[in-house]
Design a protein around this motif. Structure first.
Motif: not given
Length: 941
Positions: A751-752, A754-764
């Motif tokens: 959640d912290t 800032t990069n949406n791509d990195t966030k999406g990668y880890y959510l997946a």
């Protein structure tokens, strides 16, 4: 100015996909030609021409198609494509001549002498291709046994032609083929007397063969021995030895025969020598000795051997074994001779009836530092070309953190300019000036980029100051032009006119023109102006000094480092107290450095240390040269000298930082920990603080100290100022939490980001661990639409749908991955696409895909691709190709499916009725898979 950069980026972005696809297809075709897979290479070349009708490579493609058809003796198709080439209005006269040459040979080969002569007349008789065409067409007639046409053509070649000697020797061969052996010898005697003869090995071999045909054994032996003396390992040397083997075996001189056989270095010729020896024994009725010789031969495809072997076995009463050899001759010219023995054996045996009827993977594998940097550079450059500048800067930042060079910093600065991150660019600009001021290669571009961003942000005064700062020590048209543009935006017309004032031809203005020409890269023109000033009697000593330093700059800017060294030495000798001595010495030292002459570079910096204001810089550069030379012990010593001699100097912090890097390279980790702590205490607000933590992280990763590694990334996260570095540190922390299956804490840290791509990668990744596949795939769908994780996301999606037998959807993603310029899954993707084609009964497409897979890539899927290609080749009825591929796989040690391969080779051998070769595979199959071999007992027992 904005439009110019936008348009360039747009053009590059639009052109890359088609260029990459064309390049990949071209590479595939080149590999097919290299591997001599000419049939598929021609098919792919024709498809290339259809697919890219405007490609600049099409002329080259047509030329290769024509020449391959020519080499394959497919003269009709060769003629067709050579004529297509002739219609191309871009071919030169030289190329036309070569094409006409080939057409002469093609028509000669198909027996159309009239048309062949027509194209010969299209060649200028003074051109060397004229006589060459005559010679080669005559040789074609000779090969086709059209001896009169060959003789008539050879006689057209005059004695003053460079091809006369070859014509003379070929006339000897022609006579030999016509069994006119005395005439052959006469031609050879004439050839032996000409100057410049080259083919003396062949000459002596042909002479020996002619004498041998005339039963003049002594002269034959003499000529063959001369051939061997010249080069016993050459083709004709080996043939001469074989003839001597036959001669001495016929004489019954077994000792000499065996000695000659031992001279045969080529395996095929050695086998033939053994066969001849065996035949000699057989002729004398010594069949046991003959069989002993034949058994030493390991090539069972030679029909002469099979026949002789079968004959000797027959004579010894080993009828079934003999019949196997005779029956293996069915597809050879010896079958007619074997027919009798087959029937005779069957008769003796009373067989009467028979007589009647895989971007983020880099995180999951151990990759060396050099490869990591190279991969990151590829990703960064690709993102840049696609206009994904944030992603590009992210990877350039990783590169700079791991390897802080001027080149890597320059890349970040250019991206900062693109995304207009003024605050980060100011930091990077100052970092460049502090760390790499001596690196002039990118200096102009960096100043231009900094000034342009200030201009874009309408900070005109700051832009002017940047340009003026550069122009204080440089004269450059581009910087001057940008300065004038900025002054215009500020409406400072007087100052602008001052810069634009025209220059007349007085000596001072000639000097300034020379300097300006250096600035715009017209070095030769600048050299002319500087030379005019230097040779003018009006030039003052002060002006001459300026000319000499600009000669140094002119050479340096041309990357003419040898010239820089010479001109800098001239400056040093003439102006030992000159105003620009420091610059001359600096550029001289840098030039030595760039020529990898580190020792002389350091000697010059030792001189520069005598100029007080450059002492610290020079000492730092000395240390840096040792580091560049990978002499880390000396680098440590000299970085330490910077810190001790200049404790509050401009380069001290950098020296201490590179001191830490040197310790790491020397593996002195405990000492690194102590010095790192001291560095962080001494420079609590250092811009290099993040780099130190990243350096620590790399050490802990290598050592496997997970506890220290996690603590280090937490410190890096707390101290990082850049969102990119914060995200990178957070990602490392999340990796730890995922490894420990601490998904709740991982989600908090995700959640912290800032990069949406990195966030999406880890959510997946979290969803996958929670077995929430639809949610994971939804995230991968989002990532697939962008560039950073496109490769991984596409692979995940393709695999997901493939495993669920949704082949059309899987194919969509595999195809997208195949079209990427760089994908780590290329070989697997090709294999899977071919597999889908095979499943969907598109066998021709599957065969092409598997072939492309093992041709283009030599990795994990190379052998499976070849194995599948062989099986599909059978499906489409191409048994010749299938057998070829199975034989190639047979040669692979410890191949997983060896039993299957052996069964296939047994099948093909039996189909060709070559039981001898089949039994070889059957015997091996018995050893590794007794049950499978039982199926073939009836054929070999």
């Amino acid at each position: 100015m904005k439009n110019k950069y936008f348009t360039l980026a747009l053009i590059l972005a639009l052109s890359i996909p088609s260029f990459a696809s064309e390049r990949d297809d071209l590479k595939f075709i080149d590999e097919l030609f290299k591997q001599k897979n000419f049939d598929m290479a021609i098919v792919e070349s024709k498809d290339f021409i259809d697919k890219y009708p405007e490609s600049k490579y099409n002329k080259y493609m047509i030329d290769r198609i024509a020449k391959v058809y020519f080499l394959q003796e497919n003269y009709d198709d060769a003629i067709k494509y050579f004529k297509i080439l002739l219609m191309n209005d871009k071919i030169s006269n030289k190329e036309k001549t070569e094409i006409n040459y080939y057409l002469v040979r093609c028509y000669a080969a198909i027996g159309d002498k009239k048309t062949s002569e027509h194209y010969l007349n299209m060649i200028d008789p003074k051109n060397e291709y004229y006589d060459k065409a005559i010679l080669d067409s005559a040789t074609t007639y000779l090969a086709k046994e059209r001896y009169d046409d060959a003789k008539n053509a050879y006689t057209l070649i005059k004695e003053n032609s460079r091809y006369y000697n070859d014509a003379l020797l070929n006339m000897a061969l022609l006579s030999y083929n016509q069994k006119k052996y005395p005439q052959c010898i006469e031609y050879i005697n004439r050839y032996s007397k000409v100057k410049g003869k080259k083919h003396t090995e062949f000459m002596n071999y042909l002479l020996g063969s002619a004498y041998y045909k005339l039963n003049d054994i002594n002269n034959a032996v003499n000529a063959f021995n001369k051939t061997i003396e010249e080069n016993k390992d050459s083709t004709y040397g080996q043939k001469a030895i074989l003839n001597l083997v036959e001669i001495y075996s016929n004489k019954g001189d077994i000792k000499t025969t065996e000695e000659k056989i031992m001279l045969l270095t080529n395996k095929t010729d050695y086998n033939e020598g053994l066969r001849i020896l065996g035949d000699s024994y057989a002729t004398k009725g010594e069949y046991d000795k003959a069989i002993e010789s034949y058994r030493k031969v390991d090539d069972l495809s030679n029909p002469k051997l099979l026949y002789s072997y079968g004959f000797s076995l027959f004579k010894k009463g080993k009828l079934k074994e003999a019949q196997t050899y005779f029956e293996s001759l069915k597809s050879t010219s010896y079958y007619n001779q074997a027919m009798y023995y087959i029937f005779a054996i069957d008769y003796q045996l009373k067989n009467y009836k028979k007589i009647v009827s895989n971007k983020d993977e880099i995180k999951r594998v151990i990759v060396n530092q050099q490869d990591t940097e190279s991969i990151n550079l590829i990703i960064a450059n690709s993102a840049y070309e696609l206009g994904q500048y944030q992603l590009s800067r992210d990877y350039y930042g990783r590169m700079y953190a791991a390897n802080p060079t001027a080149e890597n910093l320059y890349r970040i600065i250019i991206i900062d300019n693109k995304i207009e991150d003024l605050e980060d660019m100011k930091i990077r600009f100052n970092e460049y000036k502090n760390k790499f001021a001596q690196n002039k290669d990118k200096e102009k571009n960096i100043y231009l980029a900094m000034g342009e961003l200030y201009y874009k942000k309408e900070n005109y005064e700051d832009a002017v100051n940047v340009y003026k700062e550069y122009l204080e020590s440089n004269q450059d048209f581009d910087v001057l032009n940008n300065l004038i543009t900025t002054l215009l935006a500020q409406q400072k017309y007087d100052e602008m006119l001052e810069y634009l004032s025209s220059l007349d031809d007085n000596i001072n203005n000639m000097y300034l023109k020379g300097v300006a020409l250096i600035g715009i890269g017209k070095y030769k023109d600048a050299e002319e102006f500087l030379n005019k000033v230097s040779s003018s009697p009006e030039a003052t000593p002060e002006l001459l000094e300026k000319v000499k330093i600009n000669e140094v700059r002119n050479n340096f800017l041309q990357n003419n480092y040898s010239g820089t060294i010479t001109s800098a030495r001239n400056y040093e000798e003439k102006y030992p107290q000159g105003l620009n001595l420091s610059e001359a010495l600096d550029k001289m030292a840098i030039s030595y450095y760039r020529l990898d002459d580190f020792e002389n570079s350091r000697k010059v910096y030792e001189k520069l240390k005598n100029i007080p204001e450059y002492a610290e810089y020079a000492q730092f550069q000395i240390a840096d040269s040792y580091y560049g030379e990978k002499n880390y012990e000396k680098a440590l010593e000299n970085y330490s000298m910077v810190a001790h001699m200049f404790p509050h100097g401009k380069y001290t912090e950098n020296a201490n930082y590179w001191f830490l890097n040197s310790l790491v390279n020397l593996g002195r980790i405990q000492e690194f920990e102590t010095e790192k702590k001291a560095f962080l205490e001494r420079y609590p607000n250092s811009s290099l603080k993040e780099n130190v933590f990243i350096l620590s992280g790399q050490i802990y990763e290598k050592s496997g100290d997970q506890e220290k590694l996690l603590a280090n990334y937490k410190k890096l996260y707390s101290n990082a100022k850049s969102d990119v570095i914060k995200d990178d540190a957070a990602a490392k922390i999340i990796d730890f939490q995922l490894a420990e299956n601490n998904l709740d804490e991982a989600l908090k840290n995700i959640d912290t980001l800032t990069n949406n791509d990195t966030k999406g990668y880890y959510l997946a990744k979290v969803y996958e661990k929670q077995n929430k596949n639809p949610e994971a795939m939804a995230e991968y769908e989002k990532l697939f639409e962008r560039s950073r994780y496109k490769d991984l996301a596409g692979f995940k999606l393709a695999t997901y749908y493939f495993n669920r037998q949704n082949y059309d959807k899987a194919k969509k993603y595999y195809t997208a991955l195949d079209n990427l310029e760089n994908s780590q899954y290329k070989d697997l993707v090709l294999f899977q696409l071919a597999t889908i084609d095979e499943i969907q009964n598109k066998n021709k497409e599957a065969f092409r895909g598997y072939t492309k897979g093992y041709t283009m890539y030599k990795g994990e899927y190379s052998l499976p691709s070849k194995f599948k290609a062989a099986q599909v080749a059978e499906k489409i009825g191409n048994e010749k190709e299938a057998e070829k591929l199975y034989k190639e796989l047979y040669k692979v040690d410890n191949f997983q499916h060896r039993s299957f391969i052996l069964e296939k080779l047994i099948y093909f051998s039996l189909k060709r009725q070559n039981k001898v070769e089949g039994k070889k595979y059957y015997t091996e199959l018995q050893k590794i898979d007794k049950k499978a071999s039982n199926k073939y007992n009836q054929f070999f027992n």
